[in-house]
Scaffold this motif. Sequence first.
Motif, PDB file in Angstrom:
ATOM      1  N   GLY A   1      52.799 -86.046 -59.372  1.00 30.82           N
ATOM      2  CA  GLY A   1      54.205 -86.097 -59.022  1.00 30.82           C
ATOM      3  C   GLY A   1      55.040 -85.093 -59.779  1.00 30.82           C
ATOM      4  O   GLY A   1      56.276 -85.167 -59.763  1.00 30.82           O
ATOM      5  N   ASP A   2      54.391 -84.117 -60.469  1.00 32.02           N
ATOM      6  CA  ASP A   2      55.127 -83.073 -61.169  1.00 32.02           C
ATOM      7  C   ASP A   2      55.360 -81.897 -60.221  1.00 32.02           C
ATOM      8  O   ASP A   2      54.462 -81.528 -59.453  1.00 32.02           O
ATOM      9  CB  ASP A   2      54.344 -82.579 -62.392  1.00 32.02           C
ATOM     10  N   PRO A   3      56.536 -81.296 -60.259  1.00 28.90           N
ATOM     11  CA  PRO A   3      56.825 -80.193 -59.333  1.00 28.90           C
ATOM     12  C   PRO A   3      56.008 -78.943 -59.654  1.00 28.90           C
ATOM     13  O   PRO A   3      55.843 -78.582 -60.823  1.00 28.90           O
ATOM     14  CB  PRO A   3      58.322 -79.939 -59.533  1.00 28.90           C
TER      15      PRO A   3
ATOM     16  N   VAL B   1      65.410 -86.046 -58.593  1.00 29.91           N
ATOM     17  CA  VAL B   1      63.961 -85.819 -58.607  1.00 29.91           C
ATOM     18  C   VAL B   1      63.566 -85.043 -59.854  1.00 29.91           C
ATOM     19  O   VAL B   1      62.549 -85.342 -60.497  1.00 29.91           O
ATOM     20  CB  VAL B   1      63.522 -85.078 -57.327  1.00 29.91           C
TER      21      VAL B   1
ATOM     22  N   LYS C   1      61.343 -76.857 -62.641  1.00 27.80           N
ATOM     23  CA  LYS C   1      62.525 -77.635 -62.260  1.00 27.80           C
ATOM     24  C   LYS C   1      63.796 -76.799 -62.401  1.00 27.80           C
ATOM     25  O   LYS C   1      64.669 -76.816 -61.532  1.00 27.80           O
ATOM     26  CB  LYS C   1      62.628 -78.896 -63.132  1.00 27.80           C
TER      27      LYS C   1
ATOM     28  N   ARG D   1      54.682 -89.889 -54.445  1.00 20.42           N
ATOM     29  CA  ARG D   1      53.805 -89.878 -55.618  1.00 20.42           C
ATOM     30  C   ARG D   1      52.719 -90.941 -55.526  1.00 20.42           C
ATOM     31  O   ARG D   1      51.541 -90.662 -55.821  1.00 20.42           O
ATOM     32  CB  ARG D   1      54.658 -90.126 -56.880  1.00 20.42           C
TER      33      ARG D   1
ATOM     34  N   CYS E   1      60.840 -86.836 -62.621  1.00 17.23           N
ATOM     35  CA  CYS E   1      59.449 -86.363 -62.600  1.00 17.23           C
ATOM     36  C   CYS E   1      59.033 -85.966 -64.009  1.00 17.23           C
ATOM     37  O   CYS E   1      59.791 -86.090 -64.965  1.00 17.23           O
ATOM     38  CB  CYS E   1      59.284 -85.215 -61.609  1.00 17.23           C
TER      39      CYS E   1
ATOM     40  N   PHE F   1      54.647 -80.832 -55.010  1.00 19.08           N
ATOM     41  CA  PHE F   1      54.276 -81.606 -56.195  1.00 19.08           C
ATOM     42  C   PHE F   1      52.754 -81.660 -56.294  1.00 19.08           C
ATOM     43  O   PHE F   1      52.039 -81.544 -55.288  1.00 19.08           O
ATOM     44  CB  PHE F   1      54.828 -83.036 -56.108  1.00 19.08           C
TER      45      PHE F   1
ATOM     46  N   ASP G   1      64.783 -92.121 -55.107  1.00 18.22           N
ATOM     47  CA  ASP G   1      63.678 -92.758 -55.834  1.00 18.22           C
ATOM     48  C   ASP G   1      62.639 -93.301 -54.867  1.00 18.22           C
ATOM     49  O   ASP G   1      61.426 -93.180 -55.104  1.00 18.22           O
ATOM     50  CB  ASP G   1      64.237 -93.878 -56.723  1.00 18.22           C
TER      51      ASP G   1
ATOM     52  N   ARG H   1      65.613 -95.865 -61.481  1.00 20.46           N
ATOM     53  CA  ARG H   1      64.243 -95.354 -61.580  1.00 20.46           C
ATOM     54  C   ARG H   1      63.236 -96.502 -61.413  1.00 20.46           C
ATOM     55  O   ARG H   1      63.325 -97.524 -62.084  1.00 20.46           O
ATOM     56  CB  ARG H   1      64.043 -94.668 -62.928  1.00 20.46           C
TER      57      ARG H   1
ATOM     58  N   TYR I   1      60.664 -90.352 -53.546  1.00 19.25           N
ATOM     59  CA  TYR I   1      59.793 -89.767 -54.572  1.00 19.25           C
ATOM     60  C   TYR I   1      58.599 -90.666 -54.873  1.00 19.25           C
ATOM     61  O   TYR I   1      57.467 -90.207 -54.998  1.00 19.25           O
ATOM     62  CB  TYR I   1      60.603 -89.507 -55.841  1.00 19.25           C
ATOM     63  N   ARG I   2      58.845 -91.998 -54.966  1.00 21.64           N
ATOM     64  CA  ARG I   2      57.728 -92.916 -55.260  1.00 21.64           C
ATOM     65  C   ARG I   2      56.750 -92.993 -54.099  1.00 21.64           C
ATOM     66  O   ARG I   2      55.543 -93.108 -54.290  1.00 21.64           O
ATOM     67  CB  ARG I   2      58.282 -94.296 -55.611  1.00 21.64           C
TER      68      ARG I   2
END
Length: 1078
Positions: free
Chosen positions: A178-180, A125, A139, A96, A129, A174, A89, A73, A92-93
């Motif tokens: 960065g939250d789904p 993910v 999620k 985000r 998150c 998202f 990761d 992470r 995702y980063r």
Amino acid sequence: MAKMEVKTSLLDNMIGVGDMVLLEPLNEETFINNLKKRFDHSEIYTYIGSVVISVNPYRSLPIYSPEKVEDYRNRNFYELSPHIFALSDEAYRSLRDQDKDQCILITGESGAGKTEASKLVMSYVAAVCGKGAEVNQVKEQLLQSNPVLEAFGNAKTVRNDNSSRFGKYMDIEFDFKGDPLGGVISNYLLEKSRVVKQPRGERNFHVFYQLLSGASEELLSKLKLERDFSRYNYLSLDSATVNGVDDAANFRTIRNAMQIVGFMDHEVESILEVVAAVLKLGNIEFKPESRVNGLDESKIKDKNELKEICELTGIDQSVLERAFSFRTVEAKQEKVSTTLNVAQAYYARDALAKNLYSRLFSWLINRINESIKAQTKVRKKVMGVLDIYGFEIFEDNSFEQFIINYCNEKLQQIFIELTLKEEQEEYIREGIEWTHIDYFNNAIICDLIENNTNGILAMLDEECLRPGTVTDETFLEKLNQVCATHQHFESRMSKCSRFLNDTSLPHSCFRIQHYAGKVLYQVEGFVDKNNDLLYRDLSQAMWKAGHALIKSLFPEGNPAKINLKRPPTAGSQFKASVATLMKNLQTKNPNYIRCIKPNDKKAAHIFNEALVCHQVRYLGLLENVRVRRAGYAFRQAYEPCLERYKMLCKQTWPHWKGPARSGVEVLFNELEIPMEEYSFGRSKIFIRNPRTLFKLEDLRKQRLEDLATLIQKIYRGWKCRTRFLLMKKSQIVIAAWYRRYAQQKRYQQIKRSALVIQSYIRGWKARKILRELKHQKRCKEAVTTIAAYWHGTQVRREYRKFFRANAGKKIYEFTLQRIVQKYFLEMKNKMPSLSPVDKNWPSRPYLFLDSTHKELKRIFHLWRCKKYRDQFTDQQKLIYEEKLEASELFKDKKALYPSSVGQPFQGAYLEINKNPKYKKLKDAVEEKIIIAEVVNKINRANGKSTSRIFLLTNNNLLLADQKSGQIKSEVPLGDVTKVSMSSQNDGFFAVHLKEGSEAASKGDFLFSSDHLIEMATKLYRTTLSQTKQKLNIEIADEFLVQFRQDKVCVKFIQGSQKNGSVPMCKRKNNRLLEVAVP
């Protein structure tokens, strides 16, 4: 405990080479060997720059734990060992933090682990998150959509036990944090032909087997299904069960997943009904039948399956039956109805099953999208995950493999384009000169397939739409005409084929040189599968269904919305879907996972180099490495580069205070690395040859050993000095504490001595005072005793004459009173139990109390008998009265009596009121039944026994047949005069009847029963109650019975019993019947 290994770079403790870009020398052999070496050490992930190669281990590895998630992470991509979590990761980063939409493309052939890789990406993910109830629900819904889609879209193939038979692309949305928020799923080309036919060694879709294995009996009955797989023609039996797969448990899992995703109970019920209908469609069979006009038509053999399907779907049976037998063709205002022969009927049945299942699958996708879609309208960031079938080369390749391989050609094309584009953009961004790279461009293969004028798909559509006779052979002829000169197309008629005289290339096939290799396609079925034709009669029949879900799946069946326009072909639909997918992927930042299957046996620890080599070739992995290292093999940001190698230069060690780029320049100048081996970008250092990097690593390793020695030396010196100072300090503390302890111990000893001396002195004084007090007390007691004796003497001397007159009588009365009182008190503690049969009684203590002792015993016995009787219910009193009556009749007379004492009298042994077998007998007997027992009736002529039901009521004695329940004899109790039996331990008895009575026409009855004592007692009591006369009970080893006009002597002799408890009877002559008893 072993010290945990800590990695701070991809290059630390490397097994083989973690990044193929650094492989030296680079060729196919070293590439495969490096993969094998890492695979043998359970390192299944390897990089090619930012591309992840994943080799399927076919076993569980401990590398996906929550601790591993935390390790990767927010870490740099190259900071730790290669892992799918590192790519997840990074994607995702980037999404985000940099606001870049991402897509993760997972490719590889069937069985390479693409589906598992997509699950791992989504689970990572979901783990990293945000948290919160609403976020967790989103999620959970996203993750639980996977089991549902796998159940309906995956199947066991020869290469994979959980092969995706459809392409899936999921856009996860998202918010700015960065939250789904939700997601959208797109599916591509479900392999619906699998519904009706599966290759050998493969299964149908999982849901069919899960439903039959995991559904309750109640649910199966409701769906009109049976648990046996062999009952259904659409299910392959040779691979119905899969090792290690629990279909029943998986069914419970998908039911739970559907509930979490948001399916209502009635929706789940409707889905299962459609699945059951598809299964049962395969059991419909047709038979040929000739009409008057000479045309062949088909009829359904067994209409029971059709009836159950109609009950499930709510369709009129006659409507569906006609749709299977006739086809209506509409042209403008005209309608023409033609009959279907058996082959056409089977085609219609299978087409309906395929369409029904594929439309249900599309409806499931849309329903899941409704549940998981984002509820807010704010701007969203998107991460796409593409899990699509890999390149397929089977023994028999048909239309499905052609479409799948076309999709993989397009993915390979976009992979090469985006990889080159990404590489070129990085060089431009860093200010490094870009050099052109030669690579194989598969655009020519894509053009061969998708060209709008002379592409294979266009010609297939043209062939499907043209009038006249259209067959797969005419399609192949058209291909031979148009594509004959194409360098990537081969057939027996093509000019480029090298096998014109080779019979190994069949007439009904063509071959395409894909980027992954040559694939031979069987042209059979191309036209039908591309047409994907469902007769309008079947669509209209489905629309008329009372089942809401089925009706919604066939909107074209609505007569009000009839569209005579031909629907688009399967090939054109898929081509449009692929074009949309490619357009979508080009708008996002790509991330690649290339999955490789190590062997065809689905076994762990086996690495088939030839198979892996084939996959490496068609995935173009070597070309990918060459593209990556065509200019510079390795690049790294200045800060981590300086941090890793700063110990190699005195000027940069231990801290560099200037810009990181300046520090790297000083470092490389100090190491005298040639200028042509590296270049400085704006934010990164670019190294051309892997040898330069490995040289830096060797220098760093040697320098770290030197630094470790220095650190050890300094540490040992510090440790020794610290230990000496600590010991010196400890010695001073110990000395101070010892002196204190010695003084405390001396003081305690003096204190104890003083206390002992004081205690002795106090004791001596106390004993002296005690002796004086005791002497004074004895003197006082002596005076008191002397005075008492003197006064007593004076009183006795004065009143002696009064005591002598009545002293004897009073002493006697007092003594007697005390003895009686003692007697009663002792009797109270020695009383026996309250059981009436307890004969214990305490012994008499004195002779003069003999009569009292006996009377007390009699009174106590009567009292405890009354107490015992008071506990009885009326029913128990009746039982004991019967037992008492039996005792008076048979005690000491009949040897069988003692064994009957412990057995309760039940009477109704047959439970006639409850047993439906005796309903006729129950209806015939209106009185209360006292005894209902099966007895053995002895034949008067030959002594053989027959089973009869013996019934005793308040007024009659009845005999009935045991099997039919028909009454054979009925004797009023007034006609019974006597009961005779032996004194032996047998159940034989005779019932004597009154002479001249109707019942006595054949003579007296002889019986044998296991409950003789109970039957005789109840017969005796019932006769006494009704006739007010005692029934004579005769107990003798010889007695006379009346047989019609003769009197026969029954004599009991000693012998063995062959039939258990039934006595052996033998008629000797007209006057003697011998009964053998044990």
